[in-house]
Design a protein around this motif. Sequence first.
Motif, PDB file in Angstrom:
ATOM      1  N   TYR A   1      26.100  18.338  -4.320  1.00  0.00           N
ATOM      2  CA  TYR A   1      25.631  18.302  -2.932  1.00  0.00           C
ATOM      3  C   TYR A   1      24.504  19.317  -2.739  1.00  0.00           C
ATOM      4  CZ  TYR A   1      25.368  17.824   2.055  1.00  0.00           C
ATOM      5  OH  TYR A   1      24.890  17.563   3.318  1.00  0.00           O
ATOM      6  N   ARG A   2      24.728  20.525  -3.258  1.00  0.00           N
ATOM      7  CA  ARG A   2      23.712  21.584  -3.120  1.00  0.00           C
ATOM      8  C   ARG A   2      22.422  21.212  -3.840  1.00  0.00           C
ATOM      9  NH1 ARG A   2      28.582  24.327  -4.304  1.00  0.00           N
ATOM     10  NH2 ARG A   2      29.415  25.321  -2.423  1.00  0.00           N
ATOM     11  N   ALA A   3      22.556  20.578  -5.010  1.00  0.00           N
ATOM     12  CA  ALA A   3      21.379  20.242  -5.813  1.00  0.00           C
ATOM     13  C   ALA A   3      20.589  19.074  -5.231  1.00  0.00           C
ATOM     14  CB  ALA A   3      21.806  19.922  -7.245  1.00  0.00           C
ATOM     15  N   HIS A   4      21.280  18.092  -4.688  1.00  0.00           N
ATOM     16  CA  HIS A   4      20.602  16.857  -4.260  1.00  0.00           C
ATOM     17  C   HIS A   4      20.449  16.700  -2.749  1.00  0.00           C
ATOM     18  CE1 HIS A   4      20.646  15.106  -8.328  1.00  0.00           C
ATOM     19  NE2 HIS A   4      21.838  15.664  -8.450  1.00  0.00           N
ATOM     20  N   ARG A   5      21.208  17.494  -1.971  1.00  0.00           N
ATOM     21  CA  ARG A   5      21.172  17.407  -0.514  1.00  0.00           C
ATOM     22  C   ARG A   5      21.161  15.956  -0.016  1.00  0.00           C
ATOM     23  NH1 ARG A   5      19.753  21.754   2.376  1.00  0.00           N
ATOM     24  NH2 ARG A   5      20.696  20.453   3.963  1.00  0.00           N
ATOM     25  N   PRO A   6      22.219  15.203  -0.341  1.00  0.00           N
ATOM     26  CA  PRO A   6      22.284  13.800   0.072  1.00  0.00           C
ATOM     27  C   PRO A   6      22.423  13.657   1.593  1.00  0.00           C
ATOM     28  CG  PRO A   6      24.394  14.503  -0.807  1.00  0.00           C
ATOM     29  CD  PRO A   6      23.430  15.635  -1.049  1.00  0.00           C
ATOM     30  N   ASP A   7      22.133  12.443   2.074  1.00  0.00           N
ATOM     31  CA  ASP A   7      22.253  12.168   3.509  1.00  0.00           C
ATOM     32  C   ASP A   7      23.721  12.020   3.908  1.00  0.00           C
ATOM     33  OD1 ASP A   7      19.346  11.727   3.986  1.00  0.00           O
ATOM     34  OD2 ASP A   7      19.695  10.136   2.520  1.00  0.00           O
ATOM     35  N   LEU A   8      24.542  11.670   2.937  1.00  0.00           N
ATOM     36  CA  LEU A   8      25.956  11.412   3.238  1.00  0.00           C
ATOM     37  C   LEU A   8      26.819  11.751   2.029  1.00  0.00           C
ATOM     38  CD1 LEU A   8      28.127  10.057   5.134  1.00  0.00           C
ATOM     39  CD2 LEU A   8      27.544   7.891   4.021  1.00  0.00           C
ATOM     40  N   LEU A   9      27.998  12.290   2.325  1.00  0.00           N
ATOM     41  CA  LEU A   9      28.984  12.588   1.287  1.00  0.00           C
ATOM     42  C   LEU A   9      30.195  11.686   1.521  1.00  0.00           C
ATOM     43  CD1 LEU A   9      30.453  14.415  -0.878  1.00  0.00           C
ATOM     44  CD2 LEU A   9      30.994  15.959   1.005  1.00  0.00           C
ATOM     45  N   ILE A  10      30.540  10.886   0.512  1.00  0.00           N
ATOM     46  CA  ILE A  10      31.756  10.074   0.598  1.00  0.00           C
ATOM     47  C   ILE A  10      32.711  10.674  -0.410  1.00  0.00           C
ATOM     48  CG2 ILE A  10      32.807   7.811   0.296  1.00  0.00           C
ATOM     49  CD1 ILE A  10      30.164   6.529   0.957  1.00  0.00           C
ATOM     50  N   THR A  11      33.852  11.177   0.058  1.00  0.00           N
ATOM     51  CA  THR A  11      34.730  11.860  -0.885  1.00  0.00           C
ATOM     52  C   THR A  11      36.190  11.479  -0.794  1.00  0.00           C
ATOM     53  OG1 THR A  11      35.382  14.039  -1.754  1.00  0.00           O
ATOM     54  CG2 THR A  11      35.067  13.887   0.631  1.00  0.00           C
ATOM     55  N   ASP A  12      36.785  11.428  -1.966  1.00  0.00           N
ATOM     56  CA  ASP A  12      38.222  11.290  -2.132  1.00  0.00           C
ATOM     57  C   ASP A  12      38.815  12.654  -1.750  1.00  0.00           C
ATOM     58  OD1 ASP A  12      40.705  10.363  -3.061  1.00  0.00           O
ATOM     59  OD2 ASP A  12      40.305  11.039  -5.113  1.00  0.00           O
ATOM     60  N   LEU A  13      40.113  12.706  -1.529  1.00  0.00           N
ATOM     61  CA  LEU A  13      40.707  13.980  -1.129  1.00  0.00           C
ATOM     62  C   LEU A  13      41.603  14.577  -2.202  1.00  0.00           C
ATOM     63  CD1 LEU A  13      41.409  13.084   2.593  1.00  0.00           C
ATOM     64  CD2 LEU A  13      39.518  14.419   1.653  1.00  0.00           C
TER      65      LEU A  13
END
Length: 127
Positions: free
Chosen positions: A41-53
């Motif tokens: 996330y820090r490296a690519h700064r995406p528009d959205l994060l979809i994450t498993d928990l």
Amino acid sequence: MAKILVVDDEAQIRGLLVKMLSVEQHEVIEAENGTQGGEKYRAHRPDLLITDLVMPEKNGIDMILELKKEFPSIRIVAISGGGGITGSFDYLPIAKLVGALHILQKPFSLQELKSAVAEALGTPGAR
Ligand SMILES: [Mg+2]
């Protein structure tokens, strides 16, 4: 088209998400646990994060808490199996409490994913 980071410890689920999101012309980055997810996330700064928990190494809730602190306007969609093989505890409501815009119970349909992604991307960054 958006840049989306997909974090899930199950390669099969990541593959499915990549397929679904690619159909929508999104650029997809993958990570397999919360540690890797945070780094990407820090490296690519995406528009959205979809994450498993539920994931080894670092779980999704811990990753969300960390990233939310660093990037207050982060857009998150949380996905989880809830009371499946991982146990009876349902983490999705907690994900919502710590900042996920949308939560999806696995298994979800392409349509459910599409609308969650569209709504999350349409939400103003700063909340
Ligand atoms: Mg998992």
